[in-house]
Design a protein around this motif. Structure first.
Motif, PDB file in Angstrom:
ATOM      1  N   TRP A 256       0.819  -1.215   0.000  1.00  0.00           N
ATOM      2  CA  TRP A 256       0.000   0.000   0.000  1.00  0.00           C
ATOM      3  C   TRP A 256       0.847   1.258   0.000  1.00  0.00           C
ATOM      4  O   TRP A 256       0.315   2.360  -0.171  1.00  0.00           O
ATOM      5  CB  TRP A 256      -0.922   0.021   1.222  1.00  0.00           C
ATOM      6  N   GLY A 257       2.148   1.120   0.244  1.00  0.00           N
ATOM      7  CA  GLY A 257       3.032   2.273   0.265  1.00  0.00           C
ATOM      8  C   GLY A 257       2.940   3.109   1.523  1.00  0.00           C
ATOM      9  O   GLY A 257       3.312   4.286   1.518  1.00  0.00           O
ATOM     10  N   VAL A 258       2.448   2.510   2.624  1.00  0.00           N
ATOM     11  CA  VAL A 258       2.261   3.278   3.863  1.00  0.00           C
ATOM     12  C   VAL A 258       3.051   2.693   5.021  1.00  0.00           C
ATOM     13  O   VAL A 258       2.813   3.051   6.181  1.00  0.00           O
ATOM     14  CB  VAL A 258       0.759   3.348   4.241  1.00  0.00           C
ATOM     15  N   ALA A 259       3.988   1.797   4.752  1.00  0.00           N
ATOM     16  CA  ALA A 259       4.686   1.098   5.827  1.00  0.00           C
ATOM     17  C   ALA A 259       5.404   2.059   6.768  1.00  0.00           C
ATOM     18  O   ALA A 259       5.321   1.915   7.998  1.00  0.00           O
ATOM     19  CB  ALA A 259       5.678   0.087   5.240  1.00  0.00           C
ATOM     20  N   ALA A 260       6.123   3.024   6.223  1.00  0.00           N
ATOM     21  CA  ALA A 260       6.914   3.916   7.071  1.00  0.00           C
ATOM     22  C   ALA A 260       6.053   4.713   8.057  1.00  0.00           C
ATOM     23  O   ALA A 260       6.308   4.678   9.271  1.00  0.00           O
ATOM     24  CB  ALA A 260       7.772   4.837   6.217  1.00  0.00           C
ATOM     25  N   PRO A 261       5.043   5.454   7.609  1.00  0.00           N
ATOM     26  CA  PRO A 261       4.258   6.217   8.590  1.00  0.00           C
ATOM     27  C   PRO A 261       3.480   5.346   9.569  1.00  0.00           C
ATOM     28  O   PRO A 261       3.418   5.650  10.768  1.00  0.00           O
ATOM     29  CB  PRO A 261       3.314   7.064   7.720  1.00  0.00           C
ATOM     30  N   VAL A 262       2.906   4.254   9.090  1.00  0.00           N
ATOM     31  CA  VAL A 262       2.106   3.395   9.973  1.00  0.00           C
ATOM     32  C   VAL A 262       2.997   2.702  11.008  1.00  0.00           C
ATOM     33  O   VAL A 262       2.681   2.685  12.209  1.00  0.00           O
ATOM     34  CB  VAL A 262       1.314   2.353   9.155  1.00  0.00           C
ATOM     35  N   LEU A 263       4.101   2.139  10.569  1.00  0.00           N
ATOM     36  CA  LEU A 263       4.947   1.388  11.492  1.00  0.00           C
ATOM     37  C   LEU A 263       5.729   2.301  12.426  1.00  0.00           C
ATOM     38  O   LEU A 263       5.977   1.935  13.585  1.00  0.00           O
ATOM     39  CB  LEU A 263       5.879   0.464  10.719  1.00  0.00           C
ATOM     40  N   ASN A 264       6.099   3.476  11.989  1.00  0.00           N
ATOM     41  CA  ASN A 264       6.769   4.397  12.912  1.00  0.00           C
ATOM     42  C   ASN A 264       5.791   4.928  13.956  1.00  0.00           C
ATOM     43  O   ASN A 264       6.168   5.151  15.114  1.00  0.00           O
ATOM     44  CB  ASN A 264       7.448   5.529  12.149  1.00  0.00           C
ATOM     45  N   ALA A 265       4.527   5.116  13.580  1.00  0.00           N
ATOM     46  CA  ALA A 265       3.513   5.488  14.573  1.00  0.00           C
ATOM     47  C   ALA A 265       3.313   4.345  15.568  1.00  0.00           C
ATOM     48  O   ALA A 265       3.177   4.570  16.783  1.00  0.00           O
ATOM     49  CB  ALA A 265       2.201   5.834  13.882  1.00  0.00           C
TER      50      ALA A 265
END
Length: 582
Positions: free
Chosen positions: A527-536
């Motif tokens: 989905w291209g959202v790994a960085a923001p979701v996982l860092n949150a």
């Protein structure tokens, strides 16, 4: 690649020419431990090589991180679970804590095992395809077609695993001559087209049903090809295939693919290979070899349970605080898609730091009923064992948190019959793992529909999954037959406002429905959202488990993929290109 070893499949026969008198012909006996070519080309021989490829689905012969279940990479790296146990357990050869902190180095033994395990499965599938043209007279044309379809399905699966784990990997098929010092193969070509071709061949050549449970059929190949298209963002192609699977897929017992009525039956060994199972790793126990069981799950049970709980060891795969909070719902029974489940009173009440002898009352707020089939928590019945006692079943709360895994845990009534008691733990169970199940198909189809602009059809698919979860007869009950918690769930009764709202709904539904099943990390990456979701996630979880997460960070452009294992880089004489950031 410089060399691929075909463990347990075809071996090169060295023939020694010795002359004997006629009377010495009794000395001409087959070499022990080797198969003659006519044995391999018979129907039984070909089926044996094919089954050897199936056997690699659970990572047989390698580490727990190798399995196609992906509980380590998919769920631990995906923020659904902590490594669990304590800070010292699982160091050495299974250092799973690196997966939860994104500190994976090219020298990590588990990622090399993943690489080797997948290529082992590929080599066995290639052995089938290489041998098939020499098939004996007892192999019918229909058999040849089916065997080729299954072999290419399995090869596609193993390459799919490699692609989403390492991204750029070398591709070797059955045309390579393994015995002649093959040319090294670079990892500079995208293999998605090769994976597509294999799944398409399997779709076109496999029967709609198979006589034996666990064998891939036409519909499994079609669903997996559609899943491949999702990863490539070929949404129209994926939608067309999902439409066919949903409309026409049949299971071996003649029933249409469907959601089982009881959510927890998906994870019950007595209900394996039901109408929800599209393609599964088959597990068996008491066969004389625990590798035939769900061997990769042997650590994933509450800790120190004694005779009152399953397995007695080891406290790994502890669900995260963030995942538990995600099951909070509003008064209508809908998930809190705005992320407020991690805020204030919406956070799920837990017994972190509370002794099992001290008083504790479980959360009384509204929760999705799938919570208590997915996560073991204090005060709630733990299958048919007992009410979860909290701290007494957790090895180290300061490292693991207060929750226990629950989905792939056997029942007390199944102990010793559907578990293997021949080894150090009863944790070797007969529970299958569904690589693809029908609820997964519906939610992937919903994604494809949203991308196609048909939001209402997507809402229908999402609501089918939620309607099954709303079956109150299947909710967790107390000893007196009452609901074990304040379960509230409803469907989406009004159209989604727009594409963004629809995507938020289906993505969160996948998180709830498929939690702990090894999908989450790969979903976030595609989905291209790994960085923001996982860092949150790391920011939230580290406040509660600083021993496990303090200082952890997900780096965009690097941590989406494993590094190419250093030992593979070294063996390939410098022709492999390492992934960015390593």
């Amino acid at each position: 690649m410089k060399k691929i070893i075909l463990k347990g499949t075809i071996v090169t026969l060295a023939l020694t020419m010795v002359t004997f008198a006629c009377k010495d012909k009794f000395l001409d006996v087959p070499a022990t431990g080797q198969l003659a070519s006519n044995q391999l080309t018979s129907k039984a021989g070909l089926e044996g090589i094919l089954l050897a490829s199936y056997s690699q689905l659970n990572g047989r012969g390698f580490s727990r991180a190798t399995s196609s279940y992906n509980w380590v990479r998919g769920s631990v790296s995906g923020g659904e679970a902590n490594k669990g146990s304590n800070s010292g357990d699982g160091g050495g050869n299974t250092n799973f804590s690196t997966f939860q902190r994104y500190e994976i180095l090219p020298t990590n033994g588990d990622i090399n095992d993943k690489w080797k395990g997948m290529y082992e499965g590929i080599s066995r599938a290639n052995a089938v395809l290489r041998t098939l043209p020499s098939a004996g007279t007892d192999v019918s044309d229909a058999d040849k077609k089916r065997i080729a379809g299954e072999a290419r399905f399995l090869r596609a699966h193993y390459y799919f695993e490699l692609k989403r784990s390492f991204n750029m990997v070398p591709y070797v098929d059955e045309t390579v001559d393994y015995g002649s010092g093959i040319e090294l193969v670079k990892n500079d070509v995208d293999i998605w087209p090769k994976i597509e071709a294999d799944f398409k061949f399997a779709q076109d050549n496999l029967p709609e049903t198979q006589a034996a449970a666990g064998r891939a059929n036409k519909w499994a190949a079609m669903a997996y090809l559609a899943k491949t298209f999702l990863y490539e963002k070929k949404f129209a192609e994926a939608k067309a295939l999902f439409d066919q699977v949903i409309a026409s897929g049949q299971t071996a017992n003649g029933k249409k693919y469907a959601l089982v009525a009881n959510y927890t039956d998906v994870f019950n060994a007595t209900k394996d290979n039901n109408e929800e199972s599209v393609f599964a790793i088959q597990a068996a126990v008491n066969t004389g070899d625990v590798s035939n069981s769900a061997q990769e799950l042997d650590l994933n049970f509450p800790y120190n349970t004694g005779s009152n709980g399953p397995a007695g060891c080891c406290g790994f795969f502890a669900p995260s605080f963030e995942l538990a909070n995600s099951f909070r719902v509003d008064a209508k029974g809908l998930p809190l898609l705005d992320g407020s489940y991690n805020v204030g009173a919406n956070q799920l009440k837990n017994d972190q730091g509370i002794d099992s002898k001290a008083a504790f009352t479980p959360d009384a707020g509204p929760v999705d009923p799938r919570l208590d089939w997915s996560i073991g928590r204090r005060g709630i019945p733990y299958l048919d064992w007992m009410v979860h006692p909290g701290l007494d079943w957790i090895r180290d709360q300061s490292y693991a948190g207060p929750f226990s895994p629950k989905k792939f845990v056997f029942y007390r009534s199944q102990d010793k019959s559907l578990t293997d008691g021949s080894s150090w733990t009863d944790g070797y169970s007969a529970i299958n793992y569904n690589i693809i199940r029908y609820a997964d198909v519906l939610l992937m189809a919903a994604e494809a529909e949203i991308e196609a602009g048909t939001l209402e059809k997507a809402r229908t698919y999402i609501n089918q999954v939620r309607t099954r979860a709303a079956n109150a007869d299947a909710w967790v009950k107390t000893a007196d037959g009452k609901n074990a918690a304040n379960y509230v769930i409803s469907t989406y009764t009004t159209p989604f406002a727009d594409k963004t709202a629809a995507l938020n709904a289906v993505r969160f539904e996948r998180k709830l429905e498929l939690s702990g099943e090894g999908h989450r990390f790969f979903d976030l990456v595609r989905w291209g959202v790994a960085a923001p979701v996982l860092n949150a996630f790391l920011s939230y979880e580290s406040q509660r488990l600083p021993l496990g997460y303090s200082g952890a960070k997900f780096t965009a452009g690097k941590d989406e993929y494993f590094p190419i294992p250093q030992v593979q880089m070294d063996q390939q004489q410098g022709i492999f290109k390492q992934n960015p950031g390593y």
